[in-house]
Design a protein around this motif. Structure first.
Motif, PDB file in Angstrom:
ATOM      1  N   ASP A 245     -38.145   9.329 -10.954  1.00  0.00           N
ATOM      2  CA  ASP A 245     -36.715   9.546 -10.680  1.00  0.00           C
ATOM      3  C   ASP A 245     -36.432   8.986  -9.240  1.00  0.00           C
ATOM      4  OD1 ASP A 245     -34.315  10.494  -9.611  1.00  0.00           O
ATOM      5  OD2 ASP A 245     -34.658  12.428  -9.999  1.00  0.00           O
ATOM      6  N   PRO A 246     -35.495   7.903  -9.237  1.00  0.00           N
ATOM      7  CA  PRO A 246     -35.179   7.237  -7.748  1.00  0.00           C
ATOM      8  C   PRO A 246     -35.031   8.120  -6.606  1.00  0.00           C
ATOM      9  CG  PRO A 246     -33.915   6.082  -9.489  1.00  0.00           C
ATOM     10  CD  PRO A 246     -34.571   7.381 -10.145  1.00  0.00           C
ATOM     11  N   SER A 247     -34.423   9.237  -6.965  1.00  0.00           N
ATOM     12  CA  SER A 247     -33.916  10.120  -6.010  1.00  0.00           C
ATOM     13  C   SER A 247     -35.278  10.797  -5.347  1.00  0.00           C
ATOM     14  CB  SER A 247     -32.915  11.403  -6.357  1.00  0.00           C
ATOM     15  OG  SER A 247     -33.693  11.988  -7.350  1.00  0.00           O
ATOM     16  N   PHE A 248     -36.187  10.847  -6.202  1.00  0.00           N
ATOM     17  CA  PHE A 248     -37.666  11.261  -5.672  1.00  0.00           C
ATOM     18  C   PHE A 248     -38.006  10.672  -4.446  1.00  0.00           C
ATOM     19  CE2 PHE A 248     -42.333  10.452  -5.604  1.00  0.00           C
ATOM     20  CZ  PHE A 248     -42.574  11.681  -5.111  1.00  0.00           C
ATOM     21  N   PHE A 249     -37.963   9.310  -4.454  1.00  0.00           N
ATOM     22  CA  PHE A 249     -38.453   8.576  -3.241  1.00  0.00           C
ATOM     23  C   PHE A 249     -37.761   8.596  -2.220  1.00  0.00           C
ATOM     24  CE2 PHE A 249     -40.439   6.688  -7.340  1.00  0.00           C
ATOM     25  CZ  PHE A 249     -41.609   6.483  -6.937  1.00  0.00           C
ATOM     26  N   LYS A 250     -36.411   8.879  -2.323  1.00  0.00           N
ATOM     27  CA  LYS A 250     -35.520   8.987  -1.205  1.00  0.00           C
ATOM     28  C   LYS A 250     -35.986  10.363  -0.372  1.00  0.00           C
ATOM     29  CE  LYS A 250     -31.646   6.199  -2.822  1.00  0.00           C
ATOM     30  NZ  LYS A 250     -30.386   6.150  -3.159  1.00  0.00           N
ATOM     31  N   LYS A 251     -36.069  11.368  -1.017  1.00  0.00           N
ATOM     32  CA  LYS A 251     -36.247  12.835  -0.534  1.00  0.00           C
ATOM     33  C   LYS A 251     -37.844  12.773   0.001  1.00  0.00           C
ATOM     34  CE  LYS A 251     -33.616  15.187  -3.790  1.00  0.00           C
ATOM     35  NZ  LYS A 251     -33.559  16.019  -5.010  1.00  0.00           N
ATOM     36  N   THR A 252     -38.736  12.068  -0.665  1.00  0.00           N
ATOM     37  CA  THR A 252     -40.003  11.958  -0.146  1.00  0.00           C
ATOM     38  C   THR A 252     -40.284  11.096   1.140  1.00  0.00           C
ATOM     39  OG1 THR A 252     -40.784  12.424  -2.379  1.00  0.00           O
ATOM     40  CG2 THR A 252     -42.624  11.354  -1.000  1.00  0.00           C
ATOM     41  N   LEU A 253     -39.540  10.033   1.100  1.00  0.00           N
ATOM     42  CA  LEU A 253     -39.653   9.212   2.222  1.00  0.00           C
ATOM     43  C   LEU A 253     -39.042  10.017   3.426  1.00  0.00           C
ATOM     44  CD1 LEU A 253     -40.599   6.564   3.413  1.00  0.00           C
ATOM     45  CD2 LEU A 253     -38.060   5.625   2.896  1.00  0.00           C
ATOM     46  N   LYS A 254     -37.748  10.744   3.396  1.00  0.00           N
ATOM     47  CA  LYS A 254     -37.442  11.672   4.502  1.00  0.00           C
ATOM     48  C   LYS A 254     -38.440  12.459   4.972  1.00  0.00           C
ATOM     49  CE  LYS A 254     -33.513  14.637   5.377  1.00  0.00           C
ATOM     50  NZ  LYS A 254     -32.300  15.228   4.966  1.00  0.00           N
ATOM     51  N   ASP A 255     -39.262  13.320   4.037  1.00  0.00           N
ATOM     52  CA  ASP A 255     -40.142  14.106   4.304  1.00  0.00           C
ATOM     53  C   ASP A 255     -41.432  13.274   5.159  1.00  0.00           C
ATOM     54  OD1 ASP A 255     -38.732  15.988   3.049  1.00  0.00           O
ATOM     55  OD2 ASP A 255     -40.211  16.553   1.377  1.00  0.00           O
ATOM     56  N   ILE A 256     -41.858  12.309   4.467  1.00  0.00           N
ATOM     57  CA  ILE A 256     -42.907  11.503   4.979  1.00  0.00           C
ATOM     58  C   ILE A 256     -42.688  11.094   6.577  1.00  0.00           C
ATOM     59  CG2 ILE A 256     -44.042   9.291   5.068  1.00  0.00           C
ATOM     60  CD1 ILE A 256     -43.931   9.699   1.887  1.00  0.00           C
ATOM     61  N   SER A 257     -41.386  10.671   6.759  1.00  0.00           N
ATOM     62  CA  SER A 257     -41.096  10.124   8.145  1.00  0.00           C
ATOM     63  C   SER A 257     -40.891  11.415   9.084  1.00  0.00           C
ATOM     64  CB  SER A 257     -39.646   9.515   8.147  1.00  0.00           C
ATOM     65  OG  SER A 257     -39.788   8.529   7.080  1.00  0.00           O
ATOM     66  N   HIS A 258     -40.352  12.486   8.531  1.00  0.00           N
ATOM     67  CA  HIS A 258     -40.276  13.710   9.259  1.00  0.00           C
ATOM     68  C   HIS A 258     -41.541  14.240   9.757  1.00  0.00           C
ATOM     69  CE1 HIS A 258     -38.486  17.525  10.359  1.00  0.00           C
ATOM     70  NE2 HIS A 258     -39.278  18.260  10.082  1.00  0.00           N
ATOM     71  N   PHE A 259     -42.505  14.065   8.966  1.00  0.00           N
ATOM     72  CA  PHE A 259     -43.798  14.661   9.439  1.00  0.00           C
ATOM     73  C   PHE A 259     -44.803  13.702   9.688  1.00  0.00           C
ATOM     74  CE2 PHE A 259     -42.467  17.890   6.078  1.00  0.00           C
ATOM     75  CZ  PHE A 259     -42.290  19.147   6.866  1.00  0.00           C
ATOM     76  N   GLY A 260     -44.521  12.508  10.005  1.00  0.00           N
ATOM     77  CA  GLY A 260     -45.118  11.488  10.504  1.00  0.00           C
ATOM     78  C   GLY A 260     -46.407  11.118   9.779  1.00  0.00           C
ATOM     79  N   VAL A 261     -46.596  11.128   8.481  1.00  0.00           N
ATOM     80  CA  VAL A 261     -47.701  10.783   7.769  1.00  0.00           C
ATOM     81  C   VAL A 261     -47.422   9.243   6.796  1.00  0.00           C
ATOM     82  CG1 VAL A 261     -48.300  13.019   7.578  1.00  0.00           C
ATOM     83  CG2 VAL A 261     -46.731  12.065   5.616  1.00  0.00           C
ATOM     84  N   SER A 262     -46.756   8.463   7.247  1.00  0.00           N
ATOM     85  CA  SER A 262     -46.712   7.246   6.603  1.00  0.00           C
ATOM     86  C   SER A 262     -47.660   6.488   6.435  1.00  0.00           C
ATOM     87  CB  SER A 262     -45.480   6.446   7.349  1.00  0.00           C
ATOM     88  OG  SER A 262     -44.162   6.928   7.339  1.00  0.00           O
ATOM     89  N   SER A 263     -48.534   6.534   7.598  1.00  0.00           N
ATOM     90  CA  SER A 263     -49.906   5.909   7.316  1.00  0.00           C
ATOM     91  C   SER A 263     -50.752   6.338   6.333  1.00  0.00           C
ATOM     92  CB  SER A 263     -50.580   5.889   8.575  1.00  0.00           C
ATOM     93  OG  SER A 263     -49.889   5.286   9.829  1.00  0.00           O
ATOM     94  N   GLN A 264     -50.990   7.747   6.174  1.00  0.00           N
ATOM     95  CA  GLN A 264     -51.672   8.120   5.260  1.00  0.00           C
ATOM     96  C   GLN A 264     -51.219   7.815   3.915  1.00  0.00           C
ATOM     97  OE1 GLN A 264     -50.786   9.638   8.085  1.00  0.00           O
ATOM     98  NE2 GLN A 264     -51.781  11.383   8.481  1.00  0.00           N
ATOM     99  N   VAL A 265     -49.918   8.132   3.628  1.00  0.00           N
ATOM    100  CA  VAL A 265     -49.439   7.891   2.181  1.00  0.00           C
ATOM    101  C   VAL A 265     -49.653   6.401   1.775  1.00  0.00           C
ATOM    102  CG1 VAL A 265     -47.367   7.966   1.141  1.00  0.00           C
ATOM    103  CG2 VAL A 265     -47.840   9.771   2.728  1.00  0.00           C
ATOM    104  N   TYR A 266     -49.151   5.436   2.879  1.00  0.00           N
ATOM    105  CA  TYR A 266     -49.491   4.092   2.439  1.00  0.00           C
ATOM    106  C   TYR A 266     -51.035   3.665   2.109  1.00  0.00           C
ATOM    107  CZ  TYR A 266     -49.384  -1.083   3.180  1.00  0.00           C
ATOM    108  OH  TYR A 266     -49.544  -2.317   2.900  1.00  0.00           O
ATOM    109  N   TYR A 267     -51.741   4.057   2.882  1.00  0.00           N
ATOM    110  CA  TYR A 267     -53.014   3.658   2.595  1.00  0.00           C
ATOM    111  C   TYR A 267     -53.693   4.233   1.300  1.00  0.00           C
ATOM    112  CZ  TYR A 267     -57.921   2.848   3.412  1.00  0.00           C
ATOM    113  OH  TYR A 267     -59.445   2.307   3.357  1.00  0.00           O
ATOM    114  N   LEU A 268     -53.341   5.411   1.101  1.00  0.00           N
ATOM    115  CA  LEU A 268     -53.800   6.443  -0.077  1.00  0.00           C
ATOM    116  C   LEU A 268     -53.229   5.654  -1.390  1.00  0.00           C
ATOM    117  CD1 LEU A 268     -53.993   9.845   1.280  1.00  0.00           C
ATOM    118  CD2 LEU A 268     -55.946   8.366   0.661  1.00  0.00           C
ATOM    119  N   LEU A 269     -51.841   5.539  -1.313  1.00  0.00           N
ATOM    120  CA  LEU A 269     -51.104   4.787  -2.349  1.00  0.00           C
ATOM    121  C   LEU A 269     -51.782   3.414  -2.918  1.00  0.00           C
ATOM    122  CD1 LEU A 269     -47.288   5.599  -2.110  1.00  0.00           C
ATOM    123  CD2 LEU A 269     -48.994   6.400  -3.872  1.00  0.00           C
TER     124      LEU A 269
END
Length: 337
Positions: free
Chosen positions: A19-43
């Protein structure tokens, strides 16, 4: 929104939602909590990064690069401090930060950080402060008698945010448990190539990470990812029986069980990685920490439970209540002035 998508960061067989909307919502959460590095590296490690939208990848990569450059700078500053400590024969244990990222996430850029945390011997505090000041840092705040840390900071060229060094001489507030920090020092081992700079055992690192998450009532995804990462990495080496036995002796059992219950309830697949032998009732809710307007009676009950009933003894509960009342009194006094 649940945290179930985190499973895709670790489980090769768990697909990302389409679902495309999932990535928009998830990116908002990831940015809000400052975990972009972890998510990028693990993916990227799971080979799933290309399964995400381009804008999603680009945003994560941008934040990952920022965190990597900052971490490299912080590691350089940390090295200067540790080298000075070694010359002065000052014992210290780096907590979290770049050392944790390299050891438990596998790469210095895989977990963003913004400061330096060090455990030091309480009888060496003044010596350590003098040493840190000699490296260009200044005392940031007055020491609070019941607390277990103090901080110093240094302005950075071209940045409005200073670099902070937080010095800890314990893991919890005085008189809030029976934890003896000497137990952790005794099992710490020298961190190469140093003699006086040590590192926690895996068990004590996990213990510390859980207590750190509890102290913030698990109000960010970063605390979940730290704990989940260690569970996946250590697997059978993580002995919950010993962990819970230690917590019982330290009078931190409720804090440990509360923290791990929240992590496992939000991420039930962890039972297949490392089974948690005990749980307690949890009122914690993910959405309450994303949108304050979504808080309900259940969320306030959770905060009340966290603030006043996370302690193993009546004595420690009463001390926390008295401490809270003093804080409220001081806060209102300052507001009146």
């Amino acid at each position: 929104m649940s945290m179930r998508w985190i499973q895709a960061l670790y489980d090769p067989g768990f697909p990302l939602p389409e679902d495309p909307s999932f990535f928009k919502k998830t990116l908002k959460d990831i940015s809000h909590f400052g975990v972009s590095s972890q998510v990028y590296y693990l993916l990227k490690e799971q080979g799933k990064l290309n399964q995400t939208p381009v804008y999603f990848q680009e945003r994560l990569k941008e934040k990952y690069d920022e965190a990597l450059y900052l971490n490299l700078f912080i590691k350089s500053e940390l090295g200067k401090i540790l080298n000075r400590f070694e010359k002065l024969e000052v014992e210290a244990i780096p907590l979290k930060g770049v050392i944790f990222a390299e050891k438990y996430f596998g790469h210095i850029g895989a977990r963003g950080t913004s400061d330096i945390d060090l455990l030091i011997r309480p009888d060496q505090l003044e010596k350590v402060i003098e040493c840190i000041i000699s490296l260009g840092f200044t005392v940031k705040e007055e020491q609070i008698p019941s607390h277990f840390h103090c901080s110093l900071s240094k302005k950075l060229p071209g940045s409005q945010i200073p670099l902070t060094v937080e010095l800890h001489w314990d893991l919890l507030k005085v008189n809030s448990s029976s934890l003896n920090i000497n137990e952790f020092w005794e099992k710490a081992t020298p961190m190469q190539p140093y003699r006086y700079i040590k590192e926690f055992s895996d068990d004590h690192t996990f213990y510390m990470i859980c207590l750190h998450g509890w102290r913030h009532n698990m109000d960010s995804l970063k605390y979940f990812l730290d704990i989940i990462q260690m569970i996946y990495l250590l697997k059978d080496r993580l002995d919950y029986e010993i962990l819970l036995s230690d917590a019982r002796n330290h009078k931190t059992l409720k804090r440990m069980v509360r923290t791990l219950t929240i992590v496992y309830e939000e991420n039930p697949y962890l039972q297949d990685v490392r089974k948690l032998p005990v749980r307690r009732l949890s009122l914690w809710e993910y959405n309450a920490f994303k949108e304050s307007s979504q808080k309900s009676l259940k969320n306030y009950l959770d905060f009340f439970d966290y603030q006043f009933f996370s302690y193993d003894t009546v004595k420690h509960n009463l001390r926390e209540i008295v401490s809270w009342l003093k804080f409220i009194n001081i806060y209102h006094s300052k507001k009146v002035k």
